[in-house]
Design a protein around this motif. Sequence first.
Motif, PDB file in Angstrom:
ATOM      1  N   LYS A  86       0.839  -1.186   0.000  1.00  0.00           N
ATOM      2  CA  LYS A  86       0.000   0.000   0.000  1.00  0.00           C
ATOM      3  C   LYS A  86       0.886   1.252   0.000  1.00  0.00           C
ATOM      4  O   LYS A  86       2.042   1.184   0.454  1.00  0.00           O
ATOM      5  N   PRO A  87       0.366   2.364  -0.468  1.00  0.00           N
ATOM      6  CA  PRO A  87       1.181   3.596  -0.434  1.00  0.00           C
ATOM      7  C   PRO A  87       1.692   3.928   0.971  1.00  0.00           C
ATOM      8  O   PRO A  87       2.805   4.455   1.102  1.00  0.00           O
ATOM      9  N   GLU A  88       0.929   3.582   1.986  1.00  0.00           N
ATOM     10  CA  GLU A  88       1.372   3.869   3.353  1.00  0.00           C
ATOM     11  C   GLU A  88       2.521   2.968   3.814  1.00  0.00           C
ATOM     12  O   GLU A  88       3.064   3.178   4.894  1.00  0.00           O
ATOM     13  N   ASP A  89       2.888   1.993   2.996  1.00  0.00           N
ATOM     14  CA  ASP A  89       4.070   1.184   3.303  1.00  0.00           C
ATOM     15  C   ASP A  89       5.355   1.876   2.845  1.00  0.00           C
ATOM     16  O   ASP A  89       6.456   1.394   3.126  1.00  0.00           O
ATOM     17  N   THR A  90       5.220   2.976   2.140  1.00  0.00           N
ATOM     18  CA  THR A  90       6.384   3.716   1.666  1.00  0.00           C
ATOM     19  C   THR A  90       7.219   4.195   2.847  1.00  0.00           C
ATOM     20  O   THR A  90       6.715   4.852   3.755  1.00  0.00           O
ATOM     21  N   ALA A  91       8.493   3.840   2.829  1.00  0.00           N
ATOM     22  CA  ALA A  91       9.391   4.177   3.933  1.00  0.00           C
ATOM     23  C   ALA A  91      10.791   3.682   3.602  1.00  0.00           C
ATOM     24  O   ALA A  91      10.992   2.941   2.628  1.00  0.00           O
ATOM     25  N   VAL A  92      11.729   4.072   4.427  1.00  0.00           N
ATOM     26  CA  VAL A  92      13.040   3.445   4.407  1.00  0.00           C
ATOM     27  C   VAL A  92      12.972   2.266   5.381  1.00  0.00           C
ATOM     28  O   VAL A  92      12.575   2.427   6.535  1.00  0.00           O
ATOM     29  N   TYR A  93      13.335   1.104   4.880  1.00  0.00           N
ATOM     30  CA  TYR A  93      13.285  -0.116   5.683  1.00  0.00           C
ATOM     31  C   TYR A  93      14.699  -0.440   6.168  1.00  0.00           C
ATOM     32  O   TYR A  93      15.651  -0.478   5.378  1.00  0.00           O
ATOM     33  N   TYR A  94      14.794  -0.702   7.467  1.00  0.00           N
ATOM     34  CA  TYR A  94      16.078  -0.978   8.096  1.00  0.00           C
ATOM     35  C   TYR A  94      16.106  -2.399   8.657  1.00  0.00           C
ATOM     36  O   TYR A  94      15.195  -2.802   9.383  1.00  0.00           O
ATOM     37  N   CYS A  95      17.153  -3.099   8.351  1.00  0.00           N
ATOM     38  CA  CYS A  95      17.392  -4.387   8.962  1.00  0.00           C
ATOM     39  C   CYS A  95      17.927  -4.167  10.377  1.00  0.00           C
ATOM     40  O   CYS A  95      18.686  -3.215  10.622  1.00  0.00           O
ATOM     41  N   ASN A  96      17.560  -5.035  11.281  1.00  0.00           N
ATOM     42  CA  ASN A  96      17.971  -4.891  12.680  1.00  0.00           C
ATOM     43  C   ASN A  96      18.339  -6.248  13.265  1.00  0.00           C
ATOM     44  O   ASN A  96      17.693  -7.255  13.004  1.00  0.00           O
ATOM     45  N   VAL A  97      19.399  -6.241  14.038  1.00  0.00           N
ATOM     46  CA  VAL A  97      19.754  -7.407  14.853  1.00  0.00           C
ATOM     47  C   VAL A  97      19.811  -6.942  16.305  1.00  0.00           C
ATOM     48  O   VAL A  97      20.454  -5.940  16.617  1.00  0.00           O
TER      49      VAL A  97
END
Length: 115
Positions: A86-97
């Motif tokens: 969805k358009p609201e999923d637009t973001a910078v996605y960060y991997c995390n440990v």
Amino acid sequence: QVQLVESGGGLVQAGGSLGLSCAASGSIGSMNFMGWYRQAPGKERELVARISSGGTIYYTNSAKGRFTISRDNAKNTVYLQMNSLKPEDTAVYYCNVLRGGLNYWGQGTQVTVSS
């Protein structure tokens, strides 16, 4: 020290799919959580999904039923398959440990969903 290298992301139309992957190297150990956060413009970073080394999974409500997180412990890699975007999923996605109380972050990858 833990290093995270992300791949995937990009531009997709609403309703489409994208996959993200993140390979971890360094002192990741065997007991940890791997996950994905995202940060949209003007908003705080939020947890999207997380998976423990034992396979316990958490999804934020907005991700349930659309996103699937998985990991390959032999490769120290975590994946996020995103469907019905969805358009609201637009973001910078960060991997995390998360390991030993410490958070490690990837460099971030842009996901843009056009309407």
